[in-house]
Design an enzyme around this catalytic site. Structure first.
Site, mmCIF file in Angstrom:
data_model
loop_
_atom_site.group_PDB
_atom_site.id
_atom_site.type_symbol
_atom_site.label_atom_id
_atom_site.label_comp_id
_atom_site.label_asym_id
_atom_site.label_seq_id
_atom_site.Cartn_x
_atom_site.Cartn_y
_atom_site.Cartn_z
ATOM 1 N NE ARG A 120 -1.893 -1.211 3.654
ATOM 2 C CZ ARG A 120 -2.261 -0.959 4.905
ATOM 3 N NH1 ARG A 120 -3.486 -0.539 5.155
ATOM 4 N NH2 ARG A 120 -1.396 -1.114 5.900
ATOM 5 C CB SER A 125 -7.373 1.224 5.891
ATOM 6 O OG SER A 125 -8.533 1.625 5.196
ATOM 7 C CD GLU A 154 -18.599 0.376 1.405
ATOM 8 O OE1 GLU A 154 -17.761 0.544 2.301
ATOM 9 O OE2 GLU A 154 -19.838 0.331 1.618
ATOM 10 C CG PHE A 173 -16.499 -3.457 3.262
ATOM 11 C CD1 PHE A 173 -17.365 -4.456 3.674
ATOM 12 C CD2 PHE A 173 -15.573 -2.971 4.164
ATOM 13 C CE1 PHE A 173 -17.323 -4.956 4.971
ATOM 14 C CE2 PHE A 173 -15.524 -3.463 5.464
ATOM 15 C CZ PHE A 173 -16.392 -4.450 5.875
ATOM 16 N NE ARG A 221 -4.049 -4.110 7.408
ATOM 17 C CZ ARG A 221 -4.589 -2.901 7.591
ATOM 18 N NH1 ARG A 221 -5.584 -2.491 6.809
ATOM 19 N NH2 ARG A 221 -4.162 -2.107 8.538
#
Length: 310
Positions: free
Chosen positions: A9, A36, A57, A82, A166
């Site tokens: 990321r 995040s 979303e 999501f 991540r």
């Protein structure tokens, strides 16, 4: 000494910043996932080019389609579970069918959110996204590939789903590596069996190949970083060499293994094993525990390969 590991990321965020500096069309869209998604610096540098729609979303994907229709280049970021699970209809209709130039960035994919349980695991996103026409599906394996994938996605005229983890990973590509959509990377040559992996499973496949070499087994390792369009030529070449083992942090239904098997059964049938989550919900636990639980380790891959050859 263990290899140094990195969070992909970070490479994503740094590359997106660089793109935004050179291309005023680049905007970021988020669903309260600024932290995040590593977008804090983007927000600081380009406050007018980040849209936070909140935990909505479906709306986020629709807004992104509108931004693309207005000539902008949206990178739409949210937890992969999501952004895909909640907004699949909008991805299909508003992005892919309408051919809007949106780059969907599924963060913290797979079982990275292990302790948060099945609601936060994203082990179906390959299956969902690769079934949608006109949607390119990419999963980088390390920071070098991540940075290149972001740039290639930006240059690609059409919808893209970029799956990012991540979990820390080592570098698996050399400095001269060049990512291409639809092209697998051969990270290790072999003659007895081929391990085809994607994302965070690529370094584990390389470790398994090292273990197999100790048993006198020569295993090739492919990084299949594009799930759609799949590198059919690389799959057929692997099948001509011998058995294939696919490895993915995803359900074995409809993901990388299924995509490879579809090619193998039509072009050059050969023995296969699919390593992944075996059609169940993953239990709640750390990602380390879950990887061991499902055999998504170097030892687990080695054992499946040895059984297949035996």
């Amino acid at each position: 000494m263990a290899a140094e590991t990195f969070d992909c990321r970070v490479a994503f965020a740094e590359t997106l910043l660089a793109l935004a500096e050179s291309d005023p069309r680049v905007v970021a869209v988020a669903n309260d996932s600024i932290g995040s998604s590593n977008l804090k610096e983007f927000k600081k540098r380009f406050p007018g080019r980040l849209v936070n729609v909140g935990i909505a979303e479906q709306n986020m994907v629709g807004v992104s389609a509108g931004l693309a229709l207005a000539g902008l280049l949206p990178f739409t970021c949210g937890a992969s579970c999501f952004i895909t699970g909640r907004a699949l209809e909008q991805i299909k209709a508003d992005i892919a069918y309408s051919n809007h130039n949106v780059k969907l960035c599924g963060m913290s994919s797979g079982m990275a959110y292990g302790e948060l349980g099945p609601t936060h695991h994203s082990i179906e996103d390959f299956a969902w996204t690769r079934a949608i026409a006109n949607l390119t599906v990419i999963v980088p394996a390390d920071p070098i590939e991540t940075a290149q994938c972001v740039r290639v996605a930006a240059a690609h005229d059409g919808p893209v789903f970029l799956r990012l983890s991540r979990l820390p990973v080592p570098i698996v590509h050399g400095a001269d590596y060049q990512f291409q959509i639809g092209r697998a990377a051969t990270l290790r040559e072999g003659v007895h069996i081929t391990l085809i992996a994607a994302g965070v499973m690529v370094p584990r496949a390389l470790q398994a190949a090292d273990l197999l070499a100790g048993d006198g087994i020569s295993a090739a390792v492919l990084n299949m970083s594009t799930i759609r369009p799949l590198d059919r030529g690389a799959v057929v070449a692997a099948a001509r060499r011998g058995p294939i083992v696919t490895v993915e942090e995803h359900t074995v239904h409809g993901g990388l293994g299924g995509a490879v098997a579809e090619v193998v059964v039509q072009e050059h049938p050969v023995k296969m094993r699919l390593i992944g989550v075996p059609g169940t919900f993953a239990p709640t636990g750390s990602s380390t525990f879950l990887f061991e639980h499902f055999g998504l380790t170097a030892v687990g891959i080695r054992d499946v390969a040895r059984e297949l050859l035996a």
